[in-house]
Design an enzyme around this catalytic site. Structure first.
Site, PDB file in Angstrom:
ATOM      1  N   GLY A 162      38.703  16.886 -22.792  1.00  0.00           N
ATOM      2  CA  GLY A 162      38.371  15.668 -22.070  1.00  0.00           C
ATOM      3  C   GLY A 162      39.036  15.636 -20.702  1.00  0.00           C
ATOM      4  O   GLY A 162      39.097  16.650 -20.001  1.00  0.00           O
ATOM      5  N   THR A 217      26.180  41.999 -11.807  1.00  0.00           N
ATOM      6  CA  THR A 217      25.827  40.625 -12.151  1.00  0.00           C
ATOM      7  C   THR A 217      25.051  40.565 -13.467  1.00  0.00           C
ATOM      8  O   THR A 217      24.511  41.573 -13.945  1.00  0.00           O
ATOM      9  CB  THR A 217      24.957  40.001 -11.049  1.00  0.00           C
ATOM     10  N   ALA A 247      25.566  44.985   1.158  1.00  0.00           N
ATOM     11  CA  ALA A 247      25.594  45.906   0.016  1.00  0.00           C
ATOM     12  C   ALA A 247      26.461  45.322  -1.083  1.00  0.00           C
ATOM     13  O   ALA A 247      27.688  45.305  -0.976  1.00  0.00           O
ATOM     14  CB  ALA A 247      26.126  47.267   0.445  1.00  0.00           C
ATOM     15  N   GLU A 297      31.382  43.708 -11.149  1.00  0.00           N
ATOM     16  CA  GLU A 297      31.052  44.873 -11.987  1.00  0.00           C
ATOM     17  C   GLU A 297      29.626  44.772 -12.536  1.00  0.00           C
ATOM     18  O   GLU A 297      29.333  45.185 -13.650  1.00  0.00           O
ATOM     19  CB  GLU A 297      32.060  45.016 -13.127  1.00  0.00           C
ATOM     20  N   SER A 303      24.977  44.300  -5.153  1.00  0.00           N
ATOM     21  CA  SER A 303      24.280  44.927  -6.280  1.00  0.00           C
ATOM     22  C   SER A 303      23.511  46.164  -5.838  1.00  0.00           C
ATOM     23  O   SER A 303      23.332  47.104  -6.608  1.00  0.00           O
ATOM     24  CB  SER A 303      23.311  43.919  -6.916  1.00  0.00           C
ATOM     25  N   GLU A 337      22.214  39.350 -13.782  1.00  0.00           N
ATOM     26  CA  GLU A 337      20.835  39.724 -13.461  1.00  0.00           C
ATOM     27  C   GLU A 337      20.646  41.244 -13.521  1.00  0.00           C
ATOM     28  O   GLU A 337      19.635  41.746 -14.041  1.00  0.00           O
ATOM     29  CB  GLU A 337      20.466  39.189 -12.082  1.00  0.00           C
TER      30      GLU A 337
END
Length: 386
Positions: free
Chosen positions: A343, A369, A133, A367, A135, A371
């Site tokens: 650099g 994604t 569990a 909090e 998203s 997606e």
């Protein structure tokens, strides 16, 4: 503070921002590298934040908070994160837990927990994530069953902020397996010293190292009826009630990292010389700094716009998702640019750009994604109008 963008409100927010910026510069910045290398939980910083009213920014004054707006919370989160994202992360955690207590807690629960949270003395945890569990909270397996007037809690939580140090955890559990998310989940206030609660481990993280993450295992934990936050079956709704503000908090945290990356890159570009010129004299570097500035500013405006929607009671879900999505991905772009501009120096431990690069990466994950944010925005875009 009034949600209307009046001159007085703007002045108050400017004063708040200046105060937090000064605090971050004087109290946080000098110990950042020590905290990052030792992964120490800086109790002294959180006590100071409590004294300054930075814990539970939007908690009403009647409940002991600062009574601020979501816009104030966003401003505080960016300034704290500019100092160190781990510190802002703790501020955001208290904001979520305190907001849930304000929204769903009984007077007794508020009296017991809010003073410690707001003062920075009580360490809290928000325990949602499990092996299946993340998203999808429909995969939660942690359960609580009634036993007389009590509840018996069993299950496991992973990747939980503050699990290694928390005094109290808000735990999401299934209380009616037949209903699951819609009426089958409940939220519990669990004192971590309760028998049967085990701190399972402490993770070794890539970044934000002074904000500890670990797991909980609950084995036949007996909880009194007073541990239930709100009514049984309202847990999933409680989670949703703070998601939008939570996403803005992480978006602002990401934008603080983004601004810090811009500043460290600009300072290096002005002071470092190659081929007889400052790096900033080269268009390839100057254009990267310009892009970093645009990314930070655009994220800031998206966050402020979404916060205003929340503060004025208007629908804000897609706006909060857009702000969190853009700000978090912009922070990864900006920290990567900072490393490139520095650099080889940007790849060295102890150099701010290297730490900022690591600290930014998680912001597109927790909090919600990137997606998930794109899913929310696209669904709103494509829903039937009319």
């Amino acid at each position: 503070m009034s949600p209307n963008p009046t001159a007085e409100a703007a002045s108050e927010r400017e004063a708040l921002t200046a105060m937090v910026r000064d605090f971050a510069a004087k109290e946080i910045a000098p110990i950042v590298e020590e905290l990052d290398s030792t992964e120490r939980f800086p109790e002294e910083i959180y006590a100071q934040m409590g004294e300054l009213g930075l814990m539970g920014v939007t908690v009403p004054e009647t409940d002991g908070g600062a009574g601020g707006l979501v816009g104030d919370y966003v401003a505080v989160m960016e300034e704290l994160s500019y100092g160190y994202a781990s510190v802002a992360d703790q501020c955001g955690l208290v904001e979520l837990v305190a907001s849930l207590l304000v929204g769903f807690g009984t007077p007794e629960q508020k009296d017991r927990y809010l003073p410690g949270l707001i003062s920075g003395r009580t360490r809290c945890s928000y325990a949602l994530t499990e092996p299946d569990a993340g998203s999808d909270l429909g995969g939660v397996k942690t359960s609580a069953r009634r036993d007389g007037a009590d509840w018996i809690l069993n299950g496991e939580k992973i990747y939980i902020h503050n699990a290694p140090v928390a005094d109290v955890a808000l735990v999401l559990a299934v209380t009616d397996p037949g209903k699951r998310k819609r009426g089958g989940m409940s939220m519990f206030l669990v004192d971590v010293d309760t028998p049967g609660v085990e701190r399972a481990y402490r993770e070794k993280k890539m970044g934000q190292k002074a904000s500890p993450v670990g797991g909980f295992v609950f084995t036949d934990v007996r909880l009194p009826s007073t541990a239930l936050l709100g009514e049984a079956g309202t847990g999933f709704g409680a989670v949703l009630s703070v998601l939008e503000k939570g996403r803005l908090g992480i978006g602002a945290l990401a934008n603080g990292i983004s601004r810090a990356a811009l500043d460290t890159a600009r300072e290096h570009a002005v002071s470092r010389r190659q081929f007889g010129e400052p790096l900033a004299a080269f268009q390839s570097v100057a254009f990267q700094l310009a892009d970093m500035t645009v990314d930070h500013r655009a994220a800031k405006l998206l966050l402020e716009d979404a916060a205003l929607l929340l503060d004025t009671g208007r629908p804000a879900g897609p706006a909060c998702s857009m702000a969190k999505l853009f700000a978090s991905e912009a922070s990864i772009r900006n920290t990567s640019r900072a490393v490139q501009i520095l650099g080889g120096a940007g790849y060295i431990r102890g150099v701010p750009a290297e730490r900022l690069y690591r600290d930014a990466r998680i912001t597109t994950i927790y909090e919600g994604t990137s997606e998930v944010q794109r899913l929310i925005v696209s669904r709103d875009l494509l829903r039937p109008r009319g």
